[in-house]
Design an enzyme around this catalytic site. Sequence first.
Site, PDB file in Angstrom:
ATOM      1  N   GLU A  16     -44.624 -14.383 -45.847  1.00 56.06           N
ATOM      2  CA  GLU A  16     -43.922 -15.554 -45.345  1.00 56.06           C
ATOM      3  C   GLU A  16     -43.581 -16.540 -46.461  1.00 56.06           C
ATOM      4  O   GLU A  16     -44.439 -16.913 -47.268  1.00 56.06           O
ATOM      5  CB  GLU A  16     -44.781 -16.253 -44.283  1.00 56.06           C
ATOM      6  CG  GLU A  16     -44.236 -17.578 -43.797  1.00 56.06           C
ATOM      7  CD  GLU A  16     -42.880 -17.431 -43.128  1.00 56.06           C
ATOM      8  OE1 GLU A  16     -42.020 -18.304 -43.342  1.00 56.06           O
ATOM      9  OE2 GLU A  16     -42.672 -16.431 -42.397  1.00 56.06           O
TER      10      GLU A  16
ATOM     11  N   THR B 235     -36.724 -16.364 -40.864  1.00 59.53           N
ATOM     12  CA  THR B 235     -37.570 -15.172 -40.758  1.00 59.53           C
ATOM     13  C   THR B 235     -36.942 -14.111 -39.863  1.00 59.53           C
ATOM     14  O   THR B 235     -36.979 -12.915 -40.169  1.00 59.53           O
ATOM     15  CB  THR B 235     -38.954 -15.554 -40.214  1.00 59.53           C
ATOM     16  OG1 THR B 235     -39.624 -16.372 -41.182  1.00 59.53           O
ATOM     17  CG2 THR B 235     -39.806 -14.320 -39.940  1.00 59.53           C
TER      18      THR B 235
ATOM     19  N   HIS C  64     -46.607 -20.833 -44.895  1.00 56.37           N
ATOM     20  CA  HIS C  64     -45.440 -21.419 -44.234  1.00 56.37           C
ATOM     21  C   HIS C  64     -45.491 -22.931 -44.393  1.00 56.37           C
ATOM     22  O   HIS C  64     -46.557 -23.536 -44.332  1.00 56.37           O
ATOM     23  CB  HIS C  64     -45.447 -21.040 -42.746  1.00 56.37           C
ATOM     24  CG  HIS C  64     -44.152 -21.309 -42.036  1.00 56.37           C
ATOM     25  ND1 HIS C  64     -43.641 -22.575 -41.858  1.00 56.37           N
ATOM     26  CD2 HIS C  64     -43.253 -20.463 -41.453  1.00 56.37           C
ATOM     27  CE1 HIS C  64     -42.496 -22.508 -41.209  1.00 56.37           C
ATOM     28  NE2 HIS C  64     -42.238 -21.229 -40.948  1.00 56.37           N
TER      29      HIS C  64
ATOM     30  N   ASP D  46     -39.659 -13.040 -47.172  1.00 61.25           N
ATOM     31  CA  ASP D  46     -38.556 -13.143 -46.208  1.00 61.25           C
ATOM     32  C   ASP D  46     -37.495 -14.153 -46.609  1.00 61.25           C
ATOM     33  O   ASP D  46     -36.303 -13.932 -46.398  1.00 61.25           O
ATOM     34  CB  ASP D  46     -39.091 -13.447 -44.806  1.00 61.25           C
ATOM     35  CG  ASP D  46     -39.845 -14.771 -44.726  1.00 61.25           C
ATOM     36  OD1 ASP D  46     -40.310 -15.267 -45.765  1.00 61.25           O
ATOM     37  OD2 ASP D  46     -39.974 -15.301 -43.595  1.00 61.25           O
ATOM     38  N   HIS D  47     -37.914 -15.287 -47.178  1.00 58.61           N
ATOM     39  CA  HIS D  47     -36.945 -16.311 -47.572  1.00 58.61           C
ATOM     40  C   HIS D  47     -37.632 -17.308 -48.500  1.00 58.61           C
ATOM     41  O   HIS D  47     -38.823 -17.192 -48.789  1.00 58.61           O
ATOM     42  CB  HIS D  47     -36.357 -17.023 -46.347  1.00 58.61           C
ATOM     43  CG  HIS D  47     -37.392 -17.599 -45.420  1.00 58.61           C
ATOM     44  ND1 HIS D  47     -38.123 -18.723 -45.711  1.00 58.61           N
ATOM     45  CD2 HIS D  47     -37.819 -17.196 -44.188  1.00 58.61           C
ATOM     46  CE1 HIS D  47     -38.949 -18.995 -44.723  1.00 58.61           C
ATOM     47  NE2 HIS D  47     -38.795 -18.066 -43.785  1.00 58.61           N
TER      48      HIS D  47
END
Length: 730
Positions: A258, A302, A419, A478-479
């Site tokens: 994440e 996500t 996150h 993911d990002h």
Amino acid sequence: MQKIKAWLSTRWGFFGLLVFLFWLKTIAVYLIDFRLGVSGVIQYAILFFNPLATTLLLLGAALYIKRTIPAYLTIMIIYIANTALLLFNVIYYREFTDFMTFNVIFGYSSVSEGLSSSSAALLKPQDIVIFIDFLIILIGFLTKIIKLDHRPIPSRQAVAMTSFAIFLIFFNVTLGEAERPQLLTRTFDRSYLVKYLGLDAFTFYDGIKTAKNNQVRSEASSTDLNKVLDFTQKHYAAANPATYGIAKGKNVIVIHLESFQQFLINYKLNGQEVTPFLNSLYNGKSTYSFSNFFNQVGQGKTSDAENMLENSVYGLPQGSLFSALGTDNTFQAAPAILNQRAGYSSAVFHGNKGSFWNRDNVYKNLGYQYFFDASYYNTNANNLTEYGLKDKLLFHDSIKYLERMQQPFYVKYITVTNHFPYALDKKNTSFPAANTDDTSVNDYFVTAHYLDQAVKEFFDYLKKSGLYDKSIVVIYGDHYGISDSRNLKLASLLGKSADTWNDFDNMQLQRVPFMIHIPGLKNGGVQTTYGGEIDVLPTLLHLLGISSKRYIQFGTDLFSKKHDQTVAFRNGNFTTPNYSYIDGSIYDNQTGEEITHPSSKLAAKVKRENQQVNTELSLSDSLNNKNLLRYYVPKDFTPINPKNYNYKDDFGQLLQQQKLLQHKSTSLWAENGDHTTISDYTSDAPELKTTDKNSSNVSQAYSNVKEQAKTNLNSSSSSGSSSSAAKTAK
């Protein structure tokens, strides 16, 4: 008292009474039945406020009617209809932990199949709060406390009430957007919309969205698919013979890191490695690592990353494909392809609510056989971060499910601890924060280190249990974790100046890790090929010895000699090995400087690539918005029927499958002589010794889950579980 009785016998008084009663029972339902995750004074204030505006607007429609009986009948019909909507959502939520959409409302037959044998079985004594107001109203009329008022409401007053209600709706939306930016455009989760805007507003919003989608799809035809097919077939890159099939038959374990950016790899903060274990994988010869791999997500963040990895199709230009279209769209995704081509079972392990990003619906359409969401874990408050179960607990507590999966399997772990805002309790913190004036930047390194530790613990288990040599592990970020607006705070830690930081620097930070770890591989190492999340599926399929040519995919195999190294971003920008295109400007990748006067040759090349990127994104949008995959069935592919999947008792279904297969079972449990491997897992997570009752004693934990599953099995076997049979057949 006489004044109140007199007021209730006016139309305004009756209107006010109904507004108050409906507001009161809606708030009661919010607090008693719906788990909306409300926290803090502001969120509670919004929650208590949000039913008011739409109730005023809906009931206010009756104020325009002049005749007495029709006016009172109309307002009661609206009141009853809105109460029915509230009640049906309560019943639906108890069974599915979700809210009714227009597609659900108009597809009652499919809903009734998923509900219990009778909706009445889902009613509870507490539901009296939904009906008691009708008794109050009836008593009011019978005792003549409430009387019919034959005087009509002046039109000017009715308009004023409507205007006031509309003002309150916009005010409510503003409050919601302030508390949760991009609430309507990204639509993370239906519960967010209900929490911030209210149940009526959510239903209205969903109705508009559904109508828009239905209009686009009704105008679509199979001929719209021709351009997509033509592009993807010409764009296809044949597999590299040197890597094709080198992981054939292996289990596939995907680890979703994440918000994890590439710059964390090999990075040292104050002389200490942030991610020492991931560094060892990244630099090792048993791993194909990619140093120029970019995230390509849009507002779906996500969910966009998942969509690209599973389907090799881009997300939407606005919002999340999972949330907006995922319930109804047709997919030809990795779980289905691997199951139908090579007999893979599939599962997702994620410690958040199944409804987040609409995963509980989308995964069924992707062909995932099992989805272990937060309901399968101990979600004691001490075990959670804002977005779900802490990573060490996710990996540890998933073993009792993983070991029952039939091999080969395709499984995905979605981590959440790293996150934003990167908050982690002190008992789990073993790494010093950075020292900038931005707390989220400082703590980013702390949670990234924790995630690194969690992955190491899981790898240690894979090796000890024997799964390691039978599997490949795909690891990806993911990002971005640090947004463009915070990159200036990060600049000094990367050896750059905030004064000279520009858009090119922002683009370079869109790199995320991508690693394919194959035990026994000797010639791995860092690959400099440019690529992105759109390229993962064809790359993975070819490694497993499965050709991707027959499928509609916009990515290409990263190992192919014909791989397209132009990496498209959702906003239309792109990067290549030599230059980057950002909002009309061209930057030299070597110097980072803008090329203000490109040669005619370079300008022409950039123009061609820009046109290709726009075409690619446009065709992907057409495929998604018009649901064009419903018109295309590849060779040997059976379209997925989501009704075959039910995620309510996944562990019980795994045990049922084990029982049916007996000695033919290929699960790790069976290979281990029908014994658990939980004791092979070692973790330093402090929660395992304190709040996590399911794991404080691993042997007892497994025994408890096993007994619970047996109970579920006994009840399901007597009635016959069609979903279990469907999964076993798969």
